[in-house]
Scaffold this active site. Structure first.
Site, PDB file in Angstrom:
ATOM      1  N   GLU A 177       0.850  -1.201   0.000  1.00 16.61           N
ATOM      2  CA  GLU A 177       0.000   0.000   0.000  1.00 16.61           C
ATOM      3  C   GLU A 177       0.882   1.246   0.000  1.00 16.61           C
ATOM      4  O   GLU A 177       1.993   1.226   0.515  1.00 16.61           O
ATOM      5  CB  GLU A 177      -0.889   0.008   1.249  1.00 16.61           C
ATOM      6  CG  GLU A 177      -1.882  -1.141   1.257  1.00 16.61           C
ATOM      7  CD  GLU A 177      -2.699  -1.234   2.547  1.00 16.61           C
ATOM      8  OE1 GLU A 177      -3.725  -1.912   2.504  1.00 16.61           O
ATOM      9  OE2 GLU A 177      -2.308  -0.640   3.573  1.00 16.61           O
ATOM     10  N   HIS A 217       1.218  -6.396   3.745  1.00 18.09           N
ATOM     11  CA  HIS A 217       0.918  -7.755   4.202  1.00 18.09           C
ATOM     12  C   HIS A 217       1.784  -8.733   3.406  1.00 18.09           C
ATOM     13  O   HIS A 217       1.998  -8.555   2.213  1.00 18.09           O
ATOM     14  CB  HIS A 217      -0.560  -8.090   3.973  1.00 18.09           C
ATOM     15  CG  HIS A 217      -1.490  -7.201   4.736  1.00 18.09           C
ATOM     16  ND1 HIS A 217      -2.837  -7.176   4.529  1.00 18.09           N
ATOM     17  CD2 HIS A 217      -1.255  -6.304   5.723  1.00 18.09           C
ATOM     18  CE1 HIS A 217      -3.398  -6.303   5.350  1.00 18.09           C
ATOM     19  NE2 HIS A 217      -2.445  -5.750   6.077  1.00 18.09           N
TER      20      HIS A 217
END
Length: 444
Positions: free
Chosen positions: A134, A245
């Site tokens: 992100e 992640h």
């Protein structure tokens, strides 16, 4: 994407593609991409591992007295940058760092990951990783310096006129695909100006190289659109931060060994042990997976980022989640790392912690199916659910306690990293922030 280039192939490609400059890239201890540019006339010398640089000029490398370092290019990482001019193109080679005596330099993050991968190799495992990166796209000011200003109001998966970054993101995806990435998803994230682009999983070293290339491409294309892409974990108060992640699996002879259809959750013993190893070492690993003072502003309750050391196959609040896919898609998702982490070091500690779990048959505690954020402190204590470190200095102290993780990093990096992070913390601690002025100036 698996190329097998020889020296001859690269010399031929450089000629055919009219490449003028080659960037010899490597990564420092903090995950910053460094490069030495050479002209094509120097290519042969570089491919023969004869390109030198001054290691004392790179933070966390070496002292002046032992500063000569050599770059050994990884031929298969040869890549022409699609965003550079068509005449006199620019290409890159990712390099390993070596000492003059022909030994790999123990402070090279890529070497540290290679060493961890070798441990998995010995057990017959291939470590496969898919990251979810992100980032925020912000406006720049009139001097082209980054701001935290955005005019967009878009939310999760939004499209169209509300998402100003959409054109830039589309351009990023096309550029990455041109560079051989397989992009699986790209979408707007929860916070305004926040985006995520996910690329296909690959073997660990390849994935770490890909993350470095990904960040470079994203920043470069953003700039072309007059925007600044930042991988800072929490650039703005009150909205979600950016995570990275990490989806992990181990395969043996092409078969995912985390899958076992006879288990109620579809997980093998190795998968449970892998989770157990990561949970055991999580506190010691946090200074690597979340390396900045700012990282810990993201890891607070209320913003989707995990805070508690627990795992679950059903909900998203724990640190470790088992996504729904089973069979070959069975994987373990670690949700605390952020995109400021050095991908080589982060994957090295994840892999070795997981292998420690497998080798020592460390069973994790039972999975937690309820939302940990709404549990009371007493309930969490009863379930023995601990929190990850709350600040960078706490994380550094946990790293100092975990000799296993220090061994994964090696003495050189452990020592230099811990020292650098203590300095960073001391600098931060001596600042007087806006919040303090607003809270106390008037009151006291």
């Amino acid at each position: 994407m698996n190329k097998n280039y020889t020296k001859k192939d690269i010399i031929k490609l450089v000629e055919e593609e009219d490449v003028e400059f080659i960037r010899l890239q490597f990564t420092d201890m903090f995950g910053n991409l460094k490069n030495i540019a050479i002209t094509s006339s120097q290519l042969e010398k570089a491919l023969d591992n004869e390109c030198m640089f001054d290691g004392s000029s790179i933070e966390g490398f070496v002292r002046i007295e032992e500063s000569d370092m050599y770059l050994y290019p990884d031929y298969n990482s040869f890549q022409v940058f699609p965003w550079r001019p068509q005449q006199g193109k620019v290409a890159r080679l990712i390099c390993d760092v070596y000492r003059p005596n022909g030994e790999p330099f123990e402070g090279d993050p890529r070497y540290i990951l290679k060493r961890a991968v070798k441990e998995a190799d010995k057990l017959g495992y291939r470590f496969e990783v898919g990251p979810e990166c992100e980032f925020f796209l912000f406006h720049t000011d009139e001097n082209a310096l980054p701001t935290t200003i955005t005019h967009e109001q878009a939310g999760y998966f939004d499209l169209g006129p509300v998402d100003f970054g959409e054109n830039a993101r589309r351009d990023m995806v096309l550029t990455l695909e041109e560079m051989g990435f397989i992009i699986e998803a790209s979408h707007h994230e929860v916070a305004p100006a926040q985006h995520e682009i996910d690329f296909k999983y690959d073997e660990a070293l390849k994935t770490a190289d890909n993350i470095m290339t990904f960040k470079l491409a994203v920043k470069t294309i953003a700039k072309r659109h007059g925007l600044h892409a930042t991988f800072m974990p929490k650039p703005k108060h009150g909205i979600n931060g950016s995570g990275m992640h990490i989806n992990m699996s181990l395969s043996k002879d092409g078969k995912n060994i985390f899958a076992d259809s006879s288990d109620e959750l579809g997980l093998s013993k190795e998968a449970y042990y892998f989770i157990g190893g990561i949970m055991k070492h999580m506190k010691g690993m946090t200074a690597i997976t979340n390396p900045l003072v700012n990282s810990y502003k993201r890891l607070v309750p209320g913003y989707e980022a995990p805070v508690y050391i627990a795992w679950s196959a059903t909900n998203r609040s724990p640190l470790i989640r088992i996504p729904a896919a089973r069979g070959q898609g069975t994987r373990v998702e670690l949700r605390c790392p952020d995109p400021a982490a050095n991908p080589y070091l982060a994957l090295a500690v994840c892999l070795r912690a997981g292998l420690d779990g497998i080798q020592n048959k460390i069973m994790p505690p039972k999975s937690v199916s309820r939302n940990i954020f709404v549990m009371s402190e007493e309930e969490r204590e009863a379930e023995k659910i601990e929190a990850i470190p709350g600040t960078l200095i706490e994380a550094v102290h946990e790293l100092e306690k975990d000799e296993f993780i220090q061994e994964v990093l090696g003495e050189h990096v452990s020592e230099k990293y811990i020292k650098a992070k203590k300095t960073e913390w001391a600098e931060y601690r001596s600042q007087v922030t806006e919040w303090e002025i607003e809270s106390y100036l008037n009151k006291y």
